[in-house]
Scaffold this motif. Structure first.
Motif, PDB file in Angstrom:
ATOM      1  N   ASN A 122       1.223  -1.825   0.111  1.00 12.51           N
ATOM      2  CA  ASN A 122      -0.299   0.401   0.101  1.00 12.51           C
ATOM      3  C   ASN A 122       0.935   1.283   0.158  1.00 12.51           C
ATOM      4  O   ASN A 122       0.568   1.972   1.842  1.00 12.51           O
ATOM      5  CB  ASN A 122      -1.110   0.227   1.306  1.00 12.51           C
ATOM      6  CG  ASN A 122      -2.263   1.007   1.105  1.00 12.51           C
ATOM      7  OD1 ASN A 122      -2.484   1.509   0.088  1.00 12.51           O
ATOM      8  ND2 ASN A 122      -2.681   1.675   1.922  1.00 12.51           N
ATOM      9  N   PHE A 123       1.795   1.018  -1.282  1.00  9.46           N
ATOM     10  CA  PHE A 123       3.302   2.314  -0.978  1.00  9.46           C
ATOM     11  C   PHE A 123       3.176   3.497  -2.150  1.00  9.46           C
ATOM     12  O   PHE A 123       2.510   3.374  -2.981  1.00  9.46           O
ATOM     13  CB  PHE A 123       4.426   1.859  -0.762  1.00  9.46           C
ATOM     14  CG  PHE A 123       5.402   2.842  -1.311  1.00  9.46           C
ATOM     15  CD1 PHE A 123       5.959   3.121  -0.107  1.00  9.46           C
ATOM     16  CD2 PHE A 123       6.028   2.817  -2.025  1.00  9.46           C
ATOM     17  CE1 PHE A 123       6.969   4.095   0.393  1.00  9.46           C
ATOM     18  CE2 PHE A 123       6.744   3.987  -2.523  1.00  9.46           C
ATOM     19  CZ  PHE A 123       7.362   3.859  -1.010  1.00  9.46           C
ATOM     20  N   ASP A 124       2.872   4.596  -2.105  1.00 11.56           N
ATOM     21  CA  ASP A 124       2.442   5.298  -3.203  1.00 11.56           C
ATOM     22  C   ASP A 124       4.194   5.951  -3.022  1.00 11.56           C
ATOM     23  O   ASP A 124       4.625   6.682  -2.468  1.00 11.56           O
ATOM     24  CB  ASP A 124       2.238   6.775  -2.235  1.00 11.56           C
ATOM     25  CG  ASP A 124       1.575   7.788  -3.989  1.00 11.56           C
ATOM     26  OD1 ASP A 124       2.273   7.330  -4.490  1.00 11.56           O
ATOM     27  OD2 ASP A 124       0.826   8.121  -3.800  1.00 11.56           O
ATOM     28  N   ALA A 125       4.842   5.690  -4.516  1.00 16.91           N
ATOM     29  CA  ALA A 125       6.388   6.172  -4.563  1.00 16.91           C
ATOM     30  C   ALA A 125       6.271   7.432  -4.957  1.00 16.91           C
ATOM     31  O   ALA A 125       6.915   8.392  -4.123  1.00 16.91           O
ATOM     32  CB  ALA A 125       6.983   5.225  -5.474  1.00 16.91           C
ATOM     33  N   THR A 126       5.218   7.913  -5.305  1.00 11.47           N
ATOM     34  CA  THR A 126       5.264   9.737  -5.200  1.00 11.47           C
ATOM     35  C   THR A 126       5.363  10.547  -4.167  1.00 11.47           C
ATOM     36  O   THR A 126       5.781  11.403  -4.292  1.00 11.47           O
ATOM     37  CB  THR A 126       4.076  10.478  -6.086  1.00 11.47           C
ATOM     38  OG1 THR A 126       2.596   9.840  -5.174  1.00 11.47           O
ATOM     39  CG2 THR A 126       3.418   9.580  -7.938  1.00 11.47           C
ATOM     40  N   GLN A 127       4.894   9.749  -2.891  1.00 15.77           N
ATOM     41  CA  GLN A 127       5.038  10.714  -1.347  1.00 15.77           C
ATOM     42  C   GLN A 127       5.811   9.966  -0.654  1.00 15.77           C
ATOM     43  O   GLN A 127       6.348  10.572   0.258  1.00 15.77           O
ATOM     44  CB  GLN A 127       3.299   9.976  -1.176  1.00 15.77           C
ATOM     45  CG  GLN A 127       2.255  10.778  -1.721  1.00 15.77           C
ATOM     46  CD  GLN A 127       2.602  11.860  -1.713  1.00 15.77           C
ATOM     47  OE1 GLN A 127       2.897  12.831  -1.247  1.00 15.77           O
ATOM     48  NE2 GLN A 127       1.733  12.451  -3.324  1.00 15.77           N
ATOM     49  N   TRP A 128       6.985   9.584  -0.808  1.00 13.12           N
ATOM     50  CA  TRP A 128       7.884   8.966  -0.546  1.00 13.12           C
ATOM     51  C   TRP A 128       9.108   9.990  -0.774  1.00 13.12           C
ATOM     52  O   TRP A 128       9.596  10.063  -2.046  1.00 13.12           O
ATOM     53  CB  TRP A 128       8.522   7.359  -1.115  1.00 13.12           C
ATOM     54  CG  TRP A 128       9.577   7.241  -0.183  1.00 13.12           C
ATOM     55  CD1 TRP A 128       9.603   6.312   1.191  1.00 13.12           C
ATOM     56  CD2 TRP A 128      11.021   7.321  -0.366  1.00 13.12           C
ATOM     57  NE1 TRP A 128      10.965   6.048   1.703  1.00 13.12           N
ATOM     58  CE2 TRP A 128      12.063   6.281   0.473  1.00 13.12           C
ATOM     59  CE3 TRP A 128      11.683   7.074  -1.755  1.00 13.12           C
ATOM     60  CZ2 TRP A 128      12.691   5.659   0.722  1.00 13.12           C
ATOM     61  CZ3 TRP A 128      12.686   6.516  -2.017  1.00 13.12           C
ATOM     62  CH2 TRP A 128      13.811   6.214  -0.662  1.00 13.12           C
ATOM     63  N   THR A 129      10.003  10.206   0.374  1.00 11.61           N
ATOM     64  CA  THR A 129      11.135  11.268  -0.024  1.00 11.61           C
ATOM     65  C   THR A 129      12.400  10.216   0.941  1.00 11.61           C
ATOM     66  O   THR A 129      11.914   9.731   1.787  1.00 11.61           O
ATOM     67  CB  THR A 129      10.668  12.167   0.425  1.00 11.61           C
ATOM     68  OG1 THR A 129      10.343  12.608   2.016  1.00 11.61           O
ATOM     69  CG2 THR A 129      10.253  12.848  -0.447  1.00 11.61           C
ATOM     70  N   CYS A 130      13.883  10.202   0.448  1.00  9.37           N
ATOM     71  CA  CYS A 130      15.049   9.923   1.015  1.00  9.37           C
ATOM     72  C   CYS A 130      15.203  10.658   2.499  1.00  9.37           C
ATOM     73  O   CYS A 130      15.955  11.727   2.520  1.00  9.37           O
ATOM     74  CB  CYS A 130      15.493   9.322   0.574  1.00  9.37           C
ATOM     75  SG  CYS A 130      17.072   8.865   0.808  1.00  9.37           S
ATOM     76  N   ALA A 131      13.865  10.179   3.355  1.00 11.82           N
ATOM     77  CA  ALA A 131      14.250  11.401   5.484  1.00 11.82           C
ATOM     78  C   ALA A 131      14.551  10.850   5.636  1.00 11.82           C
ATOM     79  O   ALA A 131      14.313   9.122   5.861  1.00 11.82           O
ATOM     80  CB  ALA A 131      13.805  12.532   5.073  1.00 11.82           C
ATOM     81  N   ASP A 132      15.035  10.673   6.926  1.00  7.61           N
ATOM     82  CA  ASP A 132      15.531   9.901   7.850  1.00  7.61           C
ATOM     83  C   ASP A 132      14.094   9.751   8.923  1.00  7.61           C
ATOM     84  O   ASP A 132      13.185  11.370   8.754  1.00  7.61           O
ATOM     85  CB  ASP A 132      16.260  10.434   9.137  1.00  7.61           C
ATOM     86  CG  ASP A 132      17.679  10.452   8.524  1.00  7.61           C
ATOM     87  OD1 ASP A 132      17.712   9.665   7.586  1.00  7.61           O
ATOM     88  OD2 ASP A 132      18.854  10.875   9.256  1.00  7.61           O
TER      89      ASP A 132
END
Length: 393
Positions: free
Chosen positions: A257-267
């Motif tokens: 259930n993942f949206d790649a457009t909303q993901w950013t590489c962050a801690d």
């Protein structure tokens, strides 16, 4: 009427009844077939009046013909279709089924052309051929939709206020007949729904892919319309980062259930187990960012440690378990063992590259060392031959 009854030239000397829709050429997928060379829908063929007269005369002289022309039919509950264009009353598939039966349908896309050419090139599937798709070309009925706000009139695709509108990207005639992985669209997509992520498959299987997207109950349907992009996804791996730095859930968007457009590489704001990410990465000396779960939660911190152009398995450099262990290996002349390569991948990799360069240079020097005596001998032989030639002169 003349096109519906007769399509024989005057030169043949005979008239033959034909189907209301006249076949003009045939085509087998994927090889193009013969194209129509003459004749326009709506225009009368040469000598059509004489041919019709002869044909009707023969009907009147025959018992069944006089019965057909003279005897009125009993009353039937026939709907009044006055003012309705035939092409709007019957779809392209239904027009083909009137010719070849219920198993036929309109062949479109690819070698059979697109919607805008249907007026003069409506290919109909000839059922019964299991080895290949065989379609025959006909003229579409008047009023058949041929474009957005256009329909067929006298063989041309013309604009008309009464013609229906086709939304951009719609699928008015359903799936194409082209096979996908040697299967028809419903079977191919059912076996592997991720095929619909391919643009060409979406064009061929437009109806099937649209149905799958509509049936997708995933809450993240907009970003993941056809489910997982790869096979064998599992939820236990959803919070992992792949060696190339991309999230595992990107290709397993349905399962995770993942949206790649909303993901950013962050801690992660809360770090890992209550510890800030930088401290958590340093504390895990055994794995560090090689722990895919830690790398996902502390993506930004691990990104700082990522080796530029690092090979697979050595994305974050050495796993230095004891102080100066990898440094001692770099000063050693002995090659690294497999265990040492796993622990000190960056150091051993650089060492092996240096050794490889030394071997190549040594090989080049050895080759040169072996070649110069040979070159000297050849030169001396050439000089001797020249001296012998002068002696003879």
């Amino acid at each position: 009427m003349s096109w519906g009854i007769v399509l024989e030239r005057c030169t043949t000397g005979r008239a033959t009844p034909v189907r209301p829709l006249t076949a003009t050429s045939w085509r087998v997928a994927p090889s193009p077939g013969r194209r129509r060379t003459s004749g326009t829908p709506g225009s009368s063929p040469p000598c059509s009046a004489n041919e019709i007269a002869r044909y009707v005369g023969r009907l009147l002289n025959a018992g069944y013909g006089r019965q057909c022309l003279d005897t009125a039919l009993p009353q039937f509950n026939v709907p009044n279709v006055q003012g309705v264009m035939p092409g709007q009353l019957y779809t392209a598939d239904q027009q083909c089924q009137h010719i070849y039966g219920p198993q036929s349908r309109y062949c479109h896309g690819g070698n059979f052309g697109n919607l805008d050419g249907i007026c003069t090139s409506m290919f109909c599937l000839v059922p019964g051929n299991r080895r290949r798709i065989f379609c025959v070309e006909y003229h579409a009925a008047h009023g058949t939709t041929c474009a957005n706000g256009k329909w067929c009139e006298e063989g041309a695709c013309v604009a008309n206020a009464n013609a229906p509108n086709i939304p951009q990207g719609n699928c008015p005639f359903g799936d194409q007949l082209t096979l996908v992985n040697r299967r028809r669209c419903p079977q191919a997509v059912a076996a592997r729904p991720a095929l619909c992520y391919n643009q060409r498959v979406r064009t061929i299987c437009c109806a099937t892919c649209a149905q799958n997207a509509q049936a997708n109950s995933n809450a993240n349907r907009a970003a993941c319309p056809f489910g997982d992009r790869v096979r064998r996804c599992n939820q236990q791996s959803c919070h992992r980062l792949l060696p190339d730095g991309t999230p595992y859930a990107r290709d397993c968007c349905g399962t995770c259930n993942f949206d790649a457009t909303q993901w950013t590489c962050a801690d992660a704001p809360n770090g890992v187990d209550g510890a800030p990410c930088r401290a958590a990465v340093q504390a895990d000396q055994v794995q560090g960012c090689y722990n895919s779960t830690l790398a996902f939660s502390c993506c930004a911190s691990c990104q700082e440690q990522r080796t530029p152009q690092g090979r697979e398995g050595c994305e974050y450099g050495d796993r230095d378990l004891t102080p100066e262990f990898c440094q001692r290996l770099s000063n050693s002349s002995q090659p690294c063992t497999q265990q040492q390569r796993d622990q000190c991948c960056r150091t051993c990799g650089a060492k092996e590259n240096d050794n490889q360069g030394i071997i190549q240079r040594s090989s080049a020097i050895s080759t040169l060392t072996l070649q110069w005596p040979i070159q000297l001998c050849l030169w001396l032989i050439a000089v001797c031959n020249i001296c012998r030639l002068w002696t003879c002169v």
